[in-house]
Design an enzyme around this catalytic site. Structure first.
Site, short mmCIF file in Angstrom:
data_model
loop_
_atom_site.label_atom_id
_atom_site.label_comp_id
_atom_site.label_asym_id
_atom_site.label_seq_id
_atom_site.Cartn_x
_atom_site.Cartn_y
_atom_site.Cartn_z
N LYS A 13 0.82 -1.22 0.00
CA LYS A 13 0.00 0.00 0.00
C LYS A 13 0.85 1.25 0.00
O LYS A 13 0.46 2.27 -0.57
CB LYS A 13 -0.96 0.00 1.19
CG LYS A 13 -2.07 -1.02 1.02
CD LYS A 13 -3.20 -0.85 2.02
CE LYS A 13 -4.35 -1.80 1.67
NZ LYS A 13 -5.34 -1.94 2.73
N LYS A 28 -5.12 -9.76 -6.41
CA LYS A 28 -6.32 -10.25 -5.73
C LYS A 28 -7.52 -9.32 -6.00
O LYS A 28 -7.33 -8.13 -6.26
CB LYS A 28 -6.07 -10.39 -4.22
CG LYS A 28 -5.92 -9.10 -3.50
CD LYS A 28 -5.90 -9.25 -1.98
CE LYS A 28 -5.77 -7.85 -1.39
NZ LYS A 28 -5.71 -7.74 0.02
N LYS A 78 -11.31 -4.12 -3.07
CA LYS A 78 -12.17 -2.92 -3.11
C LYS A 78 -11.43 -1.73 -3.71
O LYS A 78 -12.04 -0.81 -4.22
CB LYS A 78 -12.55 -2.52 -1.68
CG LYS A 78 -13.49 -3.47 -1.01
CD LYS A 78 -13.67 -3.09 0.45
CE LYS A 78 -13.14 -4.19 1.33
NZ LYS A 78 -13.56 -4.16 2.71
P1 TYM Z 1 -10.63 -6.42 4.34
O1 TYM Z 1 -11.68 -5.44 4.70
O2 TYM Z 1 -9.67 -6.06 3.26
O3 TYM Z 1 -11.28 -7.82 3.94
C1 TYM Z 1 -12.24 -8.48 4.76
C2 TYM Z 1 -12.04 -9.98 4.68
O4 TYM Z 1 -12.13 -10.43 3.31
C3 TYM Z 1 -10.97 -11.18 2.97
N1 TYM Z 1 -10.62 -10.93 1.56
C4 TYM Z 1 -10.42 -11.89 0.63
N2 TYM Z 1 -10.47 -13.23 0.71
C5 TYM Z 1 -10.24 -13.94 -0.43
N3 TYM Z 1 -9.96 -13.35 -1.64
C6 TYM Z 1 -9.91 -12.00 -1.75
N4 TYM Z 1 -9.66 -11.42 -2.93
C7 TYM Z 1 -10.14 -11.20 -0.57
N5 TYM Z 1 -10.17 -9.85 -0.34
C8 TYM Z 1 -10.47 -9.70 0.97
C9 TYM Z 1 -9.87 -10.66 3.90
O5 TYM Z 1 -8.83 -11.60 4.06
C10 TYM Z 1 -10.65 -10.42 5.19
O6 TYM Z 1 -10.77 -11.63 5.93
N6 TYM Z 1 -7.34 -5.70 8.03
C11 TYM Z 1 -8.57 -6.38 7.66
C12 TYM Z 1 -9.73 -6.05 8.57
C13 TYM Z 1 -9.48 -6.32 10.01
C14 TYM Z 1 -9.45 -7.59 10.64
C15 TYM Z 1 -9.18 -7.31 12.03
C16 TYM Z 1 -9.62 -8.90 10.20
C17 TYM Z 1 -9.25 -5.36 10.96
N7 TYM Z 1 -9.08 -5.97 12.17
C18 TYM Z 1 -9.09 -8.34 12.95
C19 TYM Z 1 -9.52 -9.93 11.14
C20 TYM Z 1 -9.24 -9.65 12.51
C21 TYM Z 1 -8.96 -5.96 6.26
O7 TYM Z 1 -8.62 -4.91 5.80
O8 TYM Z 1 -9.81 -6.84 5.65
#
Ligand code: TYM
Length: 343
Positions: A115, A206, A209
Site C-alpha cells: 500500500k 487479488k 475494493k
Molecule cells: P478487508 O476489509 O480487506 O477484507 C475483509 C475480509 O475479506 C478477505 N478478503 C479476501 N479473501 C479472499 N480473496 C480476496 N480477494 C479477498 N479480499 C479480501 C480478507 O482476508 C478479510 O478476511 N485488516 C482487515 C480487517 C481487520 C481484521 C481485524 C480482520 C481489521 N481488524 C481483525 C480480522 C481480525 C482488512 O482490511 O480486511
C-alpha cells in the site's frame, strides 16, 4: 471457542470478501450457538482512516456494510456485530501494544509495503501501525480463532508475536512463580478453496475494493445484468478447459474462474473440470454467470431492503457495541495492570 473477525467499511462487499471470509463468519456463528462459544464481528472503521477518505462516505459505508453483512447471513442475535469506534477499548489496547510491537516486525508487513509503495514518507502513521490495531482487535476478546482470507495471515501471525512477547514480558506471576497469560494466541481459519479470489481483469492480483476498475470484481450489490456482463468480460484464454486440476497450472485466470465456480457451488475443482473439461469459455462463462446470479440474488434482495432502514442499522451497531464493550473490559483492565499503569 471465541471467534473474532473484522472488515473495513470501504467500498462494497465483493465476492472475495464473501467467499474468503464472510461465508465462514456465518457458518461459525451458527457453530458457536450450537457449542456454547461466542462470535464477534466488526466493521473496522478505525482501520479505514489509515488511508485518504471522505468522512461522509465512511459513515454511509459503515451502515451499508452492516446491511451487507446481515444480508449475507450474519445474525445480530447470534453474533455480536458492531463497529470499532463505539468500543474505545480497541484504540486503548492498541496504544498499550505499541509498547510491545517492534519496528522491524511492522516493516516486514507485505500489506504495508504494497500500500505504501515507493511513497513511504508520505503515507499515514496509521497505515504503518495498522497491524497493531488489528492485533488489539482480536486479543481484546481472547479470540481463539479468526476467520480471514489468505491476505490477512501475516497480520494474524504478528498478533500472535505481540501476544507472546507481551505475555513473556508482563504476565503477572502467582506465588509459585507461574505466569498467568494476559492474552490468548489466536489461530487463523482460512478456507482452503477460496483463500484468495483474484481480480477478474488480472489473475495475478487479488480481487480488491481498492482496484480502480469495477470490472475487476463482483460486488454483492451488483444486479443480475451487471454480474453476467462482468463475467463475460472477465479475462480468460483461448484454450478449452482441462479435464484435470493440474491442467490449470500456468493459467491464472482460468484457475480463478473455475475456483469461483467450485467455491460457489460447493463442488471440488476436479468435479467442475469433469463436467466442463474440453469446453471453452464460451460455454463456461454463461454457466458461471448464472450460478453467481442464482446464489447472489437473495443476498442482493435482502441488502436492498435493509440498507433503507438507517435507524434499524444504527440500533444493531449500538446493541452489538454495548455487548462488545462489556466483553472487552476485563482484558483491557488486565493489560493496564500488567503494565503497571495506575487506574
Ligand atoms: P478487508 O476489509 O480487506 O477484507 C475483509 C475480509 O475479506 C478477505 N478478503 C479476501 N479473501 C479472499 N480473496 C480476496 N480477494 C479477498 N479480499 C479480501 C480478507 O482476508 C478479510 O478476511 N485488516 C482487515 C480487517 C481487520 C481484521 C481485524 C480482520 C481489521 N481488524 C481483525 C480480522 C481480525 C482488512 O482490511 O480486511
Amino acid at each position: 471457542m471465541r471467534i473474532v473477525s473484522g472488515i473495513q467499511p470501504t467500498g462494497n462487499l465483493h465476492l472475495g470478501n464473501y467467499l474468503g471470509a464472510i461465508r465462514n463468519w456465518v457458518a461459525m456463528q451458527d457453530d458457536m450457538v450450537n457449542t456454547g462459544g461466542e462470535a464477534f464481528y466488526f466493521l473496522a472503521d478505525l482501520h479505514a482512516i489509515s488511508q485518504p477518505h471522505v468522512p461522509a462516505q465512511l459513515s454511509a459505508n459503515t451502515r451499508e456494510m452492516t446491511a451487507a453483512l446481515v444480508a449475507c447471513g450474519v445474525d445480530p442475535d447470534k453474533a455480536t456485530l458492531f463497529n470499532q469506534t463505539q468500543v474505545p477499548a480497541h484504540a486503548e489496547l492498541q496504544w498499550l501494544l505499541n509498547g510491545t510491537a517492534r519496528m522491524g516486525w511492522l516493516s516486514r508487513m507485505t500489506q504495508f509495503k504494497d500500500k505504501a509503495g515507493k511513497n513511504r514518507d508520505s503515507v499515514s502513521v496509521a497505515l504503518y501501525t495498522y497491524p497493531v490495531l488489528q492485533a488489539a482487535d482480536v486479543l481484546l476478546y481472547q479470540a481463539t480463532h479468526v476467520p480471514v482470507g489468505e491476505d490477512q495471515k501475516q497480520h494474524l501471525e504478528l498478533a500472535r508475536d505481540i501476544a507472546q512477547k507481551f505475555n513473556n514480558d508482563f504476565a503477572p506471576r502467582d506465588e509459585n512463580g507461574e505466569a498467568a497469560p494476559v492474552f490468548t494466541l489466536p489461530e487463523p481459519i482460512i478456507p482452503p478453496e477460496a483463500a484468495r479470489i483474484m481480480s477478474l481483469r488480472d489473475g495475478a492480483s487479488k480481487m480488491s475494493k481498492s482496484d480502480p476498475s469495477d470490472l475487476s470484481r463482483i460486488n454483492l450489490t451488483d444486479d443480475a445484468d451487471t454480474i453476467m456482463s462482468k463475467i463475460k468480460k472477465a479475462k480468460s484464454d483461448a484454450d478449452a478447459l482441462p479435464s484435470e486440476p493440474a491442467g490449470l497450472d500456468g493459467r491464472a485466470e482460468a484457475r480463478n474462474l473455475v475456483g469461483i465456480y467450485a467455491a460457489m457451488s460447493g463442488q471440488s475443482v476436479a468435479q467442475i473440470l469433469a463436467d466442463f473439461g474440453g469446453k471453452g469459455f464460451g460455454a463456461f462463462k454463461p454457466a458461471l454467470g448464472e450460478l453467481l446470479v442464482d446464489k447472489l440474488a437473495p443476498i442482493n434482495a435482502r441488502f436492498v431492503a435493509l440498507r433503507q432502514d438507517r435507524d434499524a442499522l444504527d440500533a444493531i451497531l449500538r446493541k452489538g457495541a454495548a455487548k462488545a464493550r462489556a466483553a472487552a473490559a476485563p482484558t483491557l483492565a488486565a493489560a493496564y495492570d500488567a503494565l503497571g499503569l495506575v487506574r
